[in-house]
Design a protein around this motif. Sequence first.
Motif, PDB file in Angstrom:
ATOM      1  N   ALA A   8       0.831  -1.213   0.000  1.00  0.00           N
ATOM      2  CA  ALA A   8       0.000   0.000   0.000  1.00  0.00           C
ATOM      3  C   ALA A   8       0.860   1.256   0.000  1.00  0.00           C
ATOM      4  O   ALA A   8       0.396   2.324  -0.378  1.00  0.00           O
ATOM      5  CB  ALA A   8      -0.920   0.001   1.217  1.00  0.00           C
ATOM      6  N   ALA A   9       2.103   1.115   0.447  1.00  0.00           N
ATOM      7  CA  ALA A   9       3.006   2.258   0.528  1.00  0.00           C
ATOM      8  C   ALA A   9       4.439   1.730   0.549  1.00  0.00           C
ATOM      9  O   ALA A   9       4.671   0.515   0.576  1.00  0.00           O
ATOM     10  CB  ALA A   9       2.711   3.068   1.781  1.00  0.00           C
ATOM     11  N   THR A  10       5.368   2.683   0.536  1.00  0.00           N
ATOM     12  CA  THR A  10       6.778   2.305   0.597  1.00  0.00           C
ATOM     13  C   THR A  10       7.511   3.170   1.613  1.00  0.00           C
ATOM     14  O   THR A  10       7.081   4.267   1.962  1.00  0.00           O
ATOM     15  CB  THR A  10       7.477   2.485  -0.778  1.00  0.00           C
ATOM     16  N   GLY A  13      11.371   3.400  -0.929  1.00  0.00           N
ATOM     17  CA  GLY A  13      11.225   2.511  -2.075  1.00  0.00           C
ATOM     18  C   GLY A  13      10.894   1.067  -1.734  1.00  0.00           C
ATOM     19  O   GLY A  13      10.546   0.291  -2.622  1.00  0.00           O
ATOM     20  N   ASN A  14      10.985   0.681  -0.470  1.00  0.00           N
ATOM     21  CA  ASN A  14      10.697  -0.695  -0.068  1.00  0.00           C
ATOM     22  C   ASN A  14       9.240  -0.816   0.361  1.00  0.00           C
ATOM     23  O   ASN A  14       8.757  -0.003   1.157  1.00  0.00           O
ATOM     24  CB  ASN A  14      11.614  -1.114   1.090  1.00  0.00           C
ATOM     25  N   PRO A  15       8.532  -1.842  -0.139  1.00  0.00           N
ATOM     26  CA  PRO A  15       7.107  -1.993   0.192  1.00  0.00           C
ATOM     27  C   PRO A  15       6.865  -2.190   1.691  1.00  0.00           C
ATOM     28  O   PRO A  15       7.641  -2.868   2.359  1.00  0.00           O
ATOM     29  CB  PRO A  15       6.683  -3.251  -0.566  1.00  0.00           C
ATOM     30  N   LYS A 153       2.023   7.655  -0.536  1.00  0.00           N
ATOM     31  CA  LYS A 153       2.513   6.380  -1.065  1.00  0.00           C
ATOM     32  C   LYS A 153       3.940   6.097  -0.600  1.00  0.00           C
ATOM     33  O   LYS A 153       4.352   4.952  -0.533  1.00  0.00           O
ATOM     34  CB  LYS A 153       2.459   6.365  -2.604  1.00  0.00           C
ATOM     35  N   GLU A 154       4.698   7.157  -0.315  1.00  0.00           N
ATOM     36  CA  GLU A 154       6.081   7.031   0.163  1.00  0.00           C
ATOM     37  C   GLU A 154       6.190   7.736   1.508  1.00  0.00           C
ATOM     38  O   GLU A 154       5.864   8.915   1.619  1.00  0.00           O
ATOM     39  CB  GLU A 154       7.057   7.622  -0.857  1.00  0.00           C
ATOM     40  N   MET A 155       6.655   7.004   2.513  1.00  0.00           N
ATOM     41  CA  MET A 155       6.708   7.510   3.876  1.00  0.00           C
ATOM     42  C   MET A 155       7.564   8.773   4.004  1.00  0.00           C
ATOM     43  O   MET A 155       7.279   9.631   4.832  1.00  0.00           O
ATOM     44  CB  MET A 155       7.244   6.420   4.805  1.00  0.00           C
TER      45      MET A 155
END
Length: 172
Positions: A8-10, A13-15, A153-155
């Motif tokens: 759902a997010a990264t 770059g890591n899921p 989507k990216e922390m």
Amino acid sequence: MAQERTNAATFKGNPITLIGPELHVGDAAPDFKVSKNLLEEATLKDYAGKIKLISVVPSLDTGVCDAQTRRFNEEAAGLGDDVIVLTISADLPFAQERWCAAAGIDRVVTLSDHKEMSFGDAYGVHIKEFRLDMRSIFVVDKNDKITYVEYLKEMAEHPNYENAVAAVKELL
């Protein structure tokens, strides 16, 4: 068993996996139980009758979370008494108090999801791999209906501050 949303997010770059449902504009805001401090708890009902801008950060002790909380603290000054800005993280209440004092944060209410991850599970932002809450923004009207949602989507990215503040102003 709580719903898990894989990929759902990264984080860099890591899921990562988010626990809880994905909420949408028009949904009723779920209740939650978080800590104001070591002894006091807060729920959605404690902010009844207010427009709520809920800024969710993984940890106040990181650069983006620091900047996000400072930005909403500044924005809060121009939003009036009908609006409450809540910053929710899984930081311990002691750490939140220390950080706010050092940063001069005085218009944002910090709340800790550390004890039960109740907010994270209800709003679909509990990061399974880290036991933190994923960066996100929710605007909830006076009747506890969600009017704005931003799940990042990216922390490590910043939220859209302008859109969040505009969503609050539409309710004034």
